[in-house]
Design an enzyme around this catalytic site. Sequence first.
Site, short mmCIF file in Angstrom:
data_model
loop_
_atom_site.label_atom_id
_atom_site.label_comp_id
_atom_site.label_asym_id
_atom_site.label_seq_id
_atom_site.Cartn_x
_atom_site.Cartn_y
_atom_site.Cartn_z
N ARG A 34 -6.79 12.73 0.86
CA ARG A 34 -5.72 13.18 1.75
C ARG A 34 -4.36 12.59 1.36
NH1 ARG A 34 -7.49 10.07 7.25
NH2 ARG A 34 -9.45 11.08 6.71
N GLU B 295 -11.05 -9.25 3.10
CA GLU B 295 -9.79 -8.90 3.75
C GLU B 295 -10.10 -8.74 5.24
OE1 GLU B 295 -7.18 -6.08 1.86
OE2 GLU B 295 -6.47 -5.34 3.80
N THR C 161 -8.38 3.62 8.44
CA THR C 161 -9.61 2.83 8.43
C THR C 161 -9.73 2.12 9.77
OG1 THR C 161 -9.18 2.50 6.08
CG2 THR C 161 -10.93 1.18 7.06
N GLU D 7 -8.63 0.51 -2.93
CA GLU D 7 -9.49 0.54 -1.74
C GLU D 7 -10.44 1.71 -1.91
OE1 GLU D 7 -7.12 0.91 1.74
OE2 GLU D 7 -6.19 -1.03 1.47
N HIS E 28 -3.64 -4.45 7.83
CA HIS E 28 -3.75 -3.28 8.70
C HIS E 28 -2.85 -3.46 9.92
CE1 HIS E 28 -5.26 0.41 10.42
NE2 HIS E 28 -5.86 0.62 9.27
N ARG F 27 -9.27 8.22 -1.05
CA ARG F 27 -10.24 8.64 -0.04
C ARG F 27 -11.10 9.78 -0.55
NH1 ARG F 27 -10.35 7.86 5.39
NH2 ARG F 27 -9.05 6.17 6.15
N ASN G 203 0.86 -1.18 0.00
CA ASN G 203 0.00 0.00 0.00
C ASN G 203 0.90 1.24 0.00
OD1 ASN G 203 -1.41 2.27 1.07
ND2 ASN G 203 -3.07 0.91 1.68
N HIS H 210 0.99 6.23 1.80
CA HIS H 210 1.74 7.19 2.60
C HIS H 210 2.98 7.75 1.91
CE1 HIS H 210 -1.22 6.94 5.56
NE2 HIS H 210 -1.08 5.64 5.70
N HIS I 139 -5.60 3.68 -1.67
CA HIS I 139 -6.92 4.04 -1.14
C HIS I 139 -7.20 5.47 -1.58
CE1 HIS I 139 -9.66 4.30 2.70
NE2 HIS I 139 -10.30 4.60 1.59
N1 PXP Z 1 -5.95 -2.99 4.19
C1 PXP Z 1 -6.89 -2.02 4.25
C2 PXP Z 1 -8.28 -2.35 3.81
C3 PXP Z 1 -6.56 -0.72 4.68
O1 PXP Z 1 -7.51 0.23 4.73
C4 PXP Z 1 -5.23 -0.46 5.04
C5 PXP Z 1 -4.85 0.93 5.44
O2 PXP Z 1 -5.02 1.80 4.39
C6 PXP Z 1 -4.29 -1.49 4.93
C7 PXP Z 1 -4.68 -2.76 4.53
C8 PXP Z 1 -2.86 -1.28 5.25
O3 PXP Z 1 -2.70 -0.95 6.59
P1 PXP Z 1 -1.30 -0.39 7.09
O4 PXP Z 1 -1.06 0.87 6.35
O5 PXP Z 1 -1.50 -0.21 8.55
O6 PXP Z 1 -0.27 -1.44 6.75
#
Ligand code: PXP
Length: 244
Positions: free
Chosen positions: A52, A154, A104, A73, A194, A48, A10, A13, A46
């Site tokens: 952001r 998930e 999330t 996402e 997550h 959003r 992901n 960030h 994601h």
């Molecule tokens: N899976 C989903 C559905 C999420 O919303 C997120 C966070 O955006 C992640 C996985 C990844 O989580 P993390 O950034 O804490 O590794």
Amino acid sequence: MNRHLRLGVNIDHVATIRNARGGIHPCPKRAAEIAAAAGADGITVHLREDRRHITDADLDALSGSISLPINLEMAATDEMLAIALAHKPHAACIVPERRAERTTEGGLDAAGQHNALQPIVSRLKDAGIRVSLFIAPEARQLEAAARLGAPVVELHTGPYAHAFDDGDAAAELERLARAAEHGASLGLEIHAGHGLTYANVGPVAALPQLAELNIGHFLVGEAVFVGLDAAIRRMRAEMDAARA
Ligand code: PXP
């Protein structure tokens, strides 16, 4: 058990850091290319409602131009549905979204929102997009996902990650294990994500029903110290070791 557990990286960030200054650096597309070279199996973003981190322009730039499949996402809204149908990512993971949350925070209420989710799941599936629902590891949510016809769920590993930090993750791990087993028995493909880190990923990666993990914040944070390539390679190694 499929020994190869897929790693979706992901890159939200990377965009968060870029947006802090509003310019073009660091570039999410470059991060996606590094992730591909480091052994990631997919790229997760994601988009959003408040944009952001990842923006529409990022999704445009990534779509069709990177070698890895994209997992988008998205909140279950008409706006996001239209964007998903226009971009046709490989996969779409429907997540709950509250504007004030930092990330999330909970799973999707697949059981309580059946009627609102059904048309969105159907239209994504009709477009050939692999749909997953981000849910808490609970039997009723798994059963609701199966009723909705989502091929993938998930499992939210946030509570497990918090419990791990508190030194007592056994009960949360057990919930994930039971949910993975139950979901697989319903014919669902099981993903999880997550809050996963080098330290806590092993027990989750070892759950035999899991097919994919999605990991972001920790990898981008760790990349500050060791680089994104090295961070992803180490995560891949931790996952493989747990699976061996
Ligand atoms: N899976 C989903 C559905 C999420 O919303 C997120 C966070 O955006 C992640 C996985 C990844 O989580 P993390 O950034 O804490 O590794």
